[in-house]
Design an enzyme around this catalytic site. Structure first.
Site, PDB file in Angstrom:
ATOM      1  CB  SER A  22      -7.155 -56.433  29.119  1.00  0.00           C
ATOM      2  OG  SER A  22      -6.735 -55.923  30.364  1.00  0.00           O
ATOM      3  CB  ILE A  25      -6.493 -52.363  27.363  1.00  0.00           C
ATOM      4  CG1 ILE A  25      -5.295 -53.210  27.801  1.00  0.00           C
ATOM      5  CG2 ILE A  25      -6.152 -51.573  26.098  1.00  0.00           C
ATOM      6  CD1 ILE A  25      -4.894 -54.262  26.793  1.00  0.00           C
ATOM      7  CB  VAL A  30     -11.835 -39.895  19.318  1.00  0.00           C
ATOM      8  CG1 VAL A  30     -10.676 -39.510  20.191  1.00  0.00           C
ATOM      9  CG2 VAL A  30     -11.392 -40.875  18.238  1.00  0.00           C
ATOM     10  CB  ALA A  33     -19.630 -37.896  16.049  1.00  0.00           C
ATOM     11  CE  LYS A  61     -22.659 -36.343  12.882  1.00  0.00           C
ATOM     12  NZ  LYS A  61     -21.446 -37.163  12.775  1.00  0.00           N
ATOM     13  N   PRO A  79     -25.539 -32.274   5.846  1.00  0.00           N
ATOM     14  CG  PRO A  79     -27.498 -31.740   4.655  1.00  0.00           C
ATOM     15  CD  PRO A  79     -25.990 -31.539   4.650  1.00  0.00           C
ATOM     16  CG  LEU A 318      -9.075 -47.915  15.489  1.00  0.00           C
ATOM     17  CD1 LEU A 318      -8.521 -47.282  16.755  1.00  0.00           C
ATOM     18  CD2 LEU A 318      -9.321 -46.857  14.431  1.00  0.00           C
ATOM     19  CB  THR A 329     -15.833 -42.667   8.321  1.00  0.00           C
ATOM     20  OG1 THR A 329     -14.507 -42.187   8.597  1.00  0.00           O
ATOM     21  CG2 THR A 329     -16.542 -41.690   7.404  1.00  0.00           C
ATOM     22  CB  ILE A 331     -18.662 -46.144  14.666  1.00  0.00           C
ATOM     23  CG1 ILE A 331     -17.883 -45.856  15.966  1.00  0.00           C
ATOM     24  CG2 ILE A 331     -19.835 -47.062  14.947  1.00  0.00           C
ATOM     25  CD1 ILE A 331     -18.693 -45.172  17.042  1.00  0.00           C
TER      26      ILE A 331
END
Length: 485
Positions: A22, A25, A30, A33, A61, A79, A318, A329, A331
């Protein structure tokens, strides 16, 4: 991400893929990174770094900078790369420990090209053929997660994925075996399928609500259970930091993620140790620039589903579990879940051994990432109640074993399905100055004068390389010819 990867994987095969989502939504927002695996993920889709970075307003990064976690001690960088050079099968840190007993060899970060570049605000692409392990480092992206999702949506649809823009009300089960038969949309329509991938976030609409798979709560080890997130201007946009900033606060920690067009900010905290208002005030006083939106509160429970694959439903992201974004972590766990699904893709029989292997791999990986994150809290040197509770509280038995082996022998426990390798563990141990009492006796075969000279040359070589490397901003500008001109 899942749809794009499956479209590419099954291109030309008789597999039909449909996404139901949808536009009303929003995402959690977040996950801005990443770790270097993201670049491997989109490379498999045929996408190049430059085009992804331009599409998502990304910056580079090189690692994560931890500020204030050691109390009055120095900041340190974790690193994406190695430290020093191993010799004769003995880890570099053992040589460093021997030299430290004789004189100051400098901090461990001085022997990492990735950490040294990050600290100096420099960036260059790693050498495809590094002359030695001293030159080995990797990199990831800070990106606008919403732009990345839109980019992959276009990719998936161009590859033949069907998309239905609607809210899902529930999952309808088959009465004979309890498998998911269809998604029931809010407008009454049903979307049938053979395999369902639950990407519904914390809600776990299919894996939790429909199929009833329980959730294992890890709150006794990870005390943070809430976050505030807000986007802001990026005051350092002239030369964005090539690292994620992670700053310890009174009852948690604050992230700072520089993008090309803005910054991502947030604070992760324990609601048992501070109020929402105080956590928000601490975040607001330390933003990377003027806020661009109203802060959003996110509540969460660290933990995982008892089974990530149940019947004909696979939880990705999730819906399968959550660990706070301390080491970026979330993603990466999505990427690995997708890779497991591709390699263990079922037929309509959904054979038990296939599901069992997927679930075992998923569980072990989540537990090992959990241990790595708990380690940061266990080793902290701050004095506030939250931090004392973290330091003095229980830790998982698996982490106790890893920590005990490190302190006794300076060795690392190695497992299959582990996201963080010895160099990452070394970065955290060294950052908190936690080392074994002695070094590997094989090191004593090396002449002390030669050892001291070799370490000095390593530091000087890295220092010279860093001095010759252009600023991060210069690399970003070269991605856009008009901007570069």
């Amino acid at each position: 991400m899942t749809a794009a990867a499956l479209v590419q994987h099954f291109r030309g095969a008789p597999v039909s893929i449909t996404v139901v989502e949808s536009s009303e939504i929003g995402t959690i927002g977040v996950g801005e990174a990443t770790i270097p695996t993201i670049r491997r993920f989109y490379a498999q889709l045929g996408l190049r770094d430059a085009e992804v970075m331009q599409a998502t307003q990304a910056t580079c990064k090189l690692g994560i900078r931890f500020q204030g976690w050691s109390g009055a001690g120095p900041d340190f960088i974790h690193p994406f790369g190695l430290f020093g050079q191993d010799l004769k099968g003995v880890g570099f840190h053992h040589y460093w420990l021997k030299q430290r007993a004789a004189s100051d060899p400098g901090p461990m970060g001085d022997y990492s090209l990735g950490a040294s570049l990050a600290a100096a605000g420099k960036f260059t692409l790693p050498s495809p053929n590094p002359p030695s392990s001293l030159s080995v480092f990797d990199w990831a992206l800070h990106f606008d997660a919403a732009l990345f999702a839109q980019y992959l949506r276009r990719y998936a649809e161009a590859g033949g994925c069907q998309r239905i823009d609607a809210r899902i009300g529930s999952g309808a089960l088959r009465p004979e075996d309890g498998f998911v038969r269809a998604l029931v949309l809010d407008d009454g329509r049903e979307v049938e399928g053979d395999l369902f991938v639950d990407c519904s976030g914390f809600r776990g609409l299919l894996i939790g609500e429909a199929l009833g798979v329980p959730y294992e709560d890890w709150g006794r080890w990870l005390r943070c259970d809430a976050a505030w997130a807000v986007q802001s201007e990026n005051a350092s946009s002239a030369n964005p930091d090539p690292f994620t900033r992670v700053t310890a606060r009174t009852a948690g920690w604050q992230w700072g993620i520089p993008l090309q067009h803005r910054a991502g900010n947030g604070v992760v905290f324990s609601s048992a140790h501070t109020s929402d208002e105080d956590a928000l005030a601490e975040l607001s006083a330390n933003l990377m620039g003027r806020p661009l939106m109203e802060p959003r509160r996110i509540g969460f429970r660290p933990g995982r589903r008892a089974r990530a694959w149940e019947k004909n439903c696979v939880a990705i992201g999730l819906s399968a579990g959550f660990l706070e974004p301390l080491e970026s972590t979330s993603i990466a766990l999505i990427e690995n879940g997708i890779e497991r699904l591709k390699s263990l893709f079922p037929d309509r029989d959904f054979a038990g051994p296939v599901l069992d292997e997927f679930n075992d791999q998923s569980a072990r990986e989540m537990e090992r990432v959990r241990d790595f994150i708990v380690l940061h809290y266990k080793l902290n040197r701050r004095d506030e109640p939250f931090w004392r509770d973290c330091r003095e509280g229980e830790i998982p038995e698996t982490l106790e074993r890893k920590l005990a082996l490190w302190k006794a022998r300076g060795q690392f426990v190695r497992y299959r399905w582990e996201m963080f390798h010895p160099a990452s563990w070394l970065a955290i141990y060294a950052g908190f100055d936690v080392f074994p009492g002695d070094y590997d006796p094989a090191v004593d075969a090396l002449d002390p004068a030669y050892l001291e000279r070799s370490l000095k040359e390593m530091r000087e070589n890295l220092s010279r390389l860093v001095a010759e490397t252009p600023d991060h901003a210069r690399f970003l500008a070269a991605l856009d010819p008009a901007r570069a001109a």
